[in-house]
Design a protein around this motif. Sequence first.
Motif, PDB file in Angstrom:
ATOM      1  N   LEU A  25       0.772  -1.206   0.016  1.00 14.77           N
ATOM      2  CA  LEU A  25      -0.003   0.234   0.102  1.00 14.77           C
ATOM      3  C   LEU A  25       0.707   1.264  -0.071  1.00 14.77           C
ATOM      4  N   VAL A  26       0.515   2.211  -0.799  1.00 13.11           N
ATOM      5  CA  VAL A  26       1.255   3.593  -0.991  1.00 13.11           C
ATOM      6  C   VAL A  26       0.290   4.773  -1.011  1.00 13.11           C
ATOM      7  N   CYS A  32      -4.631   5.884  -1.913  1.00 13.33           N
ATOM      8  CA  CYS A  32      -3.978   4.741  -1.285  1.00 13.33           C
ATOM      9  C   CYS A  32      -3.839   3.549  -2.705  1.00 13.33           C
ATOM     10  N   GLY A  57       0.214   0.620   4.953  1.00 12.50           N
ATOM     11  CA  GLY A  57       1.075   1.765   4.179  1.00 12.50           C
ATOM     12  C   GLY A  57       2.113   2.579   5.080  1.00 12.50           C
TER      13      GLY A  57
END
Length: 124
Positions: free
Chosen positions: A4-5, A22, A115
């Motif tokens: 996850l970013v 996300c 994330g």
Amino acid sequence: QVQLVESGGGLVQAGGSLKLSCAASGRTFSTYAMGWFCQAPGKEREFVAAISRNSGRTYYVDSVKGRFTISRDNAKNTVYLQMNSLMPEDTAVYYCAAEAGVWRPGEKLAYDYWGQGTQVTVSS
């Protein structure tokens, strides 16, 4: 597994808006319930919002109801948090999380992946 970013954080004046994103890896994004949490310095990570895998069911902490909206686009492997009417007390690092098992929206220990977070700062 899923990576996850988060993105979209920044500095905004009180009353303004931000939209956090996300991005998740893989083609199995729709199998995960998704949540947003926030953490201010020196405080515990707290639940903000969550959305179910496919039904569109959403949950929010009382303090953001009517101001924040969580949504997802499974075709784009992305979950969003639209943040309106921001207040200085919203200032925190916001984290995206994915939950693969039994969904307990507000419980951070129930989420499997996290994330790195994105900073949201709201000035007066």
